[in-house]
Enzyme design. Structure first.
Site, PDB file in Angstrom:
ATOM      1  N   HIS A 222       0.836  -1.211   0.000  1.00  0.00           N
ATOM      2  CA  HIS A 222       0.000   0.000   0.000  1.00  0.00           C
ATOM      3  C   HIS A 222       0.866   1.255   0.000  1.00  0.00           C
ATOM      4  O   HIS A 222       0.723   2.139  -0.870  1.00  0.00           O
ATOM      5  CB  HIS A 222      -0.916  -0.022   1.226  1.00  0.00           C
ATOM      6  CG  HIS A 222      -1.822   1.163   1.334  1.00  0.00           C
ATOM      7  ND1 HIS A 222      -3.151   1.106   1.030  1.00  0.00           N
ATOM      8  CD2 HIS A 222      -1.581   2.451   1.724  1.00  0.00           C
ATOM      9  CE1 HIS A 222      -3.701   2.305   1.213  1.00  0.00           C
ATOM     10  NE2 HIS A 222      -2.764   3.137   1.646  1.00  0.00           N
ATOM     11  N   GLU A 223       1.776   1.340   0.961  1.00  0.00           N
ATOM     12  CA  GLU A 223       2.612   2.534   1.045  1.00  0.00           C
ATOM     13  C   GLU A 223       3.569   2.630  -0.149  1.00  0.00           C
ATOM     14  O   GLU A 223       3.893   3.730  -0.614  1.00  0.00           O
ATOM     15  CB  GLU A 223       3.392   2.546   2.358  1.00  0.00           C
ATOM     16  CG  GLU A 223       2.522   2.534   3.610  1.00  0.00           C
ATOM     17  CD  GLU A 223       1.440   3.597   3.626  1.00  0.00           C
ATOM     18  OE1 GLU A 223       1.637   4.667   3.024  1.00  0.00           O
ATOM     19  OE2 GLU A 223       0.378   3.346   4.237  1.00  0.00           O
TER      20      GLU A 223
END
Length: 701
Positions: free
Chosen positions: A487-488
């Site tokens: 995600h990051e």
């Protein structure tokens, strides 16, 4: 001994102009802040006293950015300071933040509320040369930004706005500092090994290491055996999932869910009430009915009605399945409750994680601990970097000569598929004392193109709180932590691929209900066999993750998915309830919260627990009236990934289109224009419903 020179006040002289963390002292920040403000005021004077007719070039563009060695000092020092305030703070930095925040807010107001500067901007907005689409977007954003900051208000209105924004900025800072202190203050210390029953070895080893570190300065530390658990997710989550000690699970749960509600200096209840009212008053001062109306004017959702339509549609679609999930969980718990008579057992919030794990084992014979040995952090890093290489051709090379702010942090040079330098990437993986919880992506330098044509490349950073290594084992992650990393990393790709002319339009500088698309899109790869095969090897034997485990991962993908969706929807409802208030907020926070999200809550609501006081996203993190963005972007990410599924998850042509049309373009055009250019049309909710098993795939005959 040579005299110390403030590194912010001169060119860094480092590789790629990276931040020289090793040369920065605490006192450098305040000096650089004040000098940056002085330079800003000098620039302001030059601009408003320019005898030439206002033009796009002499008013909207910075006329000094082609001077040798030019950089925006205030932006430079603010970026470093506030990033460190989240990732590596201490009491001295917290105190400096308290001192500087009102000064910085006043300065920002002085710039945005300067009538001569706005008059020049307004004139350019009305009368300008032929502009490129990107220049037009910059001009519109600049003009609208000043208007939304109060430039059209009369003097009394401007003065009131100053008071409101300065108070709000201080309270947001106080909220975050209180939350960090409260979260770090709690520990559960165990000295009776029997109370570790049910916990996996990884959790016990991490707790033993935490005990050792916490007691390292005690004279008899080595003679006392113990285990220490904290509210950091790598410690808290396994405890709530595996511990058979219901009373200790209750203690942990109540500690986490009552932070900042206690009768002490870290109580956030009144701060939240005041922030809600300050934002409402700011919005109404600027001519909007509510703060949500103010925010949504510059969002894909456009208005409150559309946000509620999304949330209500999700409740209608997911709640029937979520209720069935809940009943299945309660049925299992009632027949397997530990040392509690079945007839008297009542499912409580601290039971949910424990029995969810039991149900997952029963249905799929799968849990996080089975997968940990295959997700050793260094291999996961290789896998994530390898994914970026297969999709986009980019490569990562660790460079230990690039300064970092903590030994946990790794710094990488990133190179494009043609071998040219693309970006610097920092990765900060593990929890520690001075670090906020959660995970986020940020930048130490944005991307832009100078007047001379130099493409200044970005320095991006991902900050997470993943499982730490212990004396016995390397850092072994859960599948959920792998998803967090992806995600990051998706956010970081949005930053690294930035290729626009203006920094304020580059990378993640997009509307907030579009910014989560690149990040949530990357999470889709976490359960793809082709991806797992590239890195998921047992840390001891080197054996690949077995096909049978992969099959179970895929089969269990939608396990409790409806309940998870409603949890996110509940946060969106709570957010909107606060920021659609037209009148002064006078309610008690805790009962208001219970009522606001009730239709999306499945379990028991306890009278003393409170999410609001620790809900950083909507109180201090920029998502106020915008938390729905995660679900809005989930519709987009499911729709976008369906294109990859159709053509192959590693299809480079599809990936190049995603890069060219979305990741590289930042905020240079309306987000839906960018998305349709990639997708060929607007997204629908169908792909998300199919992915979550709510709507079945229609098979072609």
């Amino acid at each position: 001994m040579s005299e110390h020179r403030n590194p912010f006040l001169e060119p860094y002289g480092t590789l790629h102009d990276t931040v020289p963390f090793d040369r920065i002292r605490l006192e450098d920040f305040e000096e650089a802040f004040m000098e940056g403000i002085r330079r800003d005021n000098e620039y302001l004077d030059k601009t408003i006293n320019n005898p030439e007719k206002p033009t796009f070039d002499n008013t909207i563009l910075n006329p000094f950015d082609d001077e040798k060695g030019y950089y925006d000092l205030l932006d430079r020092v603010s970026t470093v300071f506030f990033n460190l305030l989240s990732a590596e703070t201490n009491d001295e930095m917290d105190a400096l933040a308290q001192k500087m925040q009102p000064i910085l807010t006043k300065h920002a107001n002085d710039m945005r509320l300067n009538p001569q500067l706005f008059e020049r901007i307004k004139r350019v907005h009305l009368h300008h040369r032929r502009l490129t689409p990107e220049e037009k977007m910059l001009l519109d954003n600049c003009y609208e930004g000043f208007v939304r900051s109060g430039a059209l208000l009369d003097e009394a209105g401007k003065e009131r706005l100053r008071q409101l924004t300065e108070e709000a900025s201080m309270l947001s800072l106080q909220f975050s500092q209180n939350l960090l202190k409260e979260n770090k203050a709690f520990t559960l210390q165990i000295t009776d090994e029997k109370q570790l029953d049910g916990l996996p070895d990884t959790a016990k080893e991490a707790a033993a290491l935490a005990w050792k570190e916490a007691n390292s300065k005690e004279p008899n530390a080595n003679s006392t055996k113990g285990w220490l658990f904290t509210l950091d997710m790598p410690s808290y989550s396994p405890f709530m999932t595996y511990s058979t000690q219901r009373d200790l699970r209750q203690q942990m749960y109540m500690a986490r869910n009552t932070v900042c509600t206690h009768d002490n200096s870290e109580n956030n209840i009144e701060i939240c009430k005041r922030l809600i009212n300050l934002r409402r008053e700011i919005a109404q001062l600027l001519g909007f009915k509510t703060y949500a109306d103010y925010v949504l004017k510059h969002r894909m959702a456009s208005n409150v009605r559309n946000v509620y339509r999304l949330l209500d549609n999700l409740i209608d679609a997911y709640k029937p399945t979520a209720l069935k999930e809940r009943e299945e969980l309660k049925k299992l718990a009632a027949h397997s409750s530990f040392s509690i008579p079945h007839s008297s057992f009542k499912m409580m919030p601290w039971d949910t994680g424990f029995y969810t794990h039991k149900l997952q084992m029963k249905k799929y014979n799968l849990d996080a601990e089975m997968l940990r040995p295959y997700f050793e952090l260094s291999k996961v890093i290789d896998g994530v970097f390898g994914l970026a290489n297969r999709l986009y051709g980019i490569t990562f090379k660790e460079n230990k000569d690039i300064p970092v702010y903590h030994p946990d942090v790794k710094a990488y040079e990133v190179f494009d598929k043609d071998g040219s330098y693309l970006a610097v990437f920092y990765a900060d993986f593990h929890p520690r004392k001075g670090k906020q919880g959660g995970a986020w992506m940020t930048e130490y330098q944005g991307q832009w193109i100078t007047k001379k044509g130099e493409n200044v490349r970005p320095h991006v950073s991902v900050v997470m709180n993943l499982t730490k290594p212990t004396d016995e084992k390397p850092a072994l992650l859960t599948l959920g932590e792998v998803e967090t990393f992806l995600h990051e990393f998706g956010h970081s790709l949005h930053g690294m691929f930035a290729n626009t002319r203006f920094e304020s339009l580059s990378g993640t500088n997009v509307w907030w209900d579009f910014v989560e698309l690149p990040s949530q899109f990357m999470e889709n790869f976490a359960i793809e066999k082709e991806f797992l095969r590239t890195f998921a090897f047992h840390y001891q034997t080197g054996e690949p993750l077995p096909d049978e485990l992969i099959r179970r991962i895929v089969k269990s993908r939608n396990f409790m998915a409806a309940s998870a969706c409603l949890r996110q929807v509940s946060f969106g409802l709570l957010d909107m309830a606060y920021y659609t208030k037209k009148d002064a907020f006078t309610d008690d926070i805790i009962p208001f919260e219970k009522k606001a999200w009730k239709k999306a809550i499945l379990g028991e609501q306890l009278p003393d627990t409170c999410m609001t006081v620790q809900f950083s996203h909507i109180m201090a993190g920029g998502y106020a009236a915008g938390y729905y963005s995660y679900k809005w972007a989930e519709v987009l990410d499911a729709d976008a990934f369906s294109v990859f599924k159709k053509h192959g998850i590693f299809n480079q042509k599809t990936a190049q289109s995603f890069r060219d049309n979305i990741l590289s373009r930042g905020g240079t055009e309306h987000p839906m224009t960018l998305y349709k250019r990639f997708r060929g049309g607007e997204p629908t909710i169908d792909a998300l419903l199919k992915r979550n098993g709510i709507k079945r795939e229609t098979k072609k005959s």
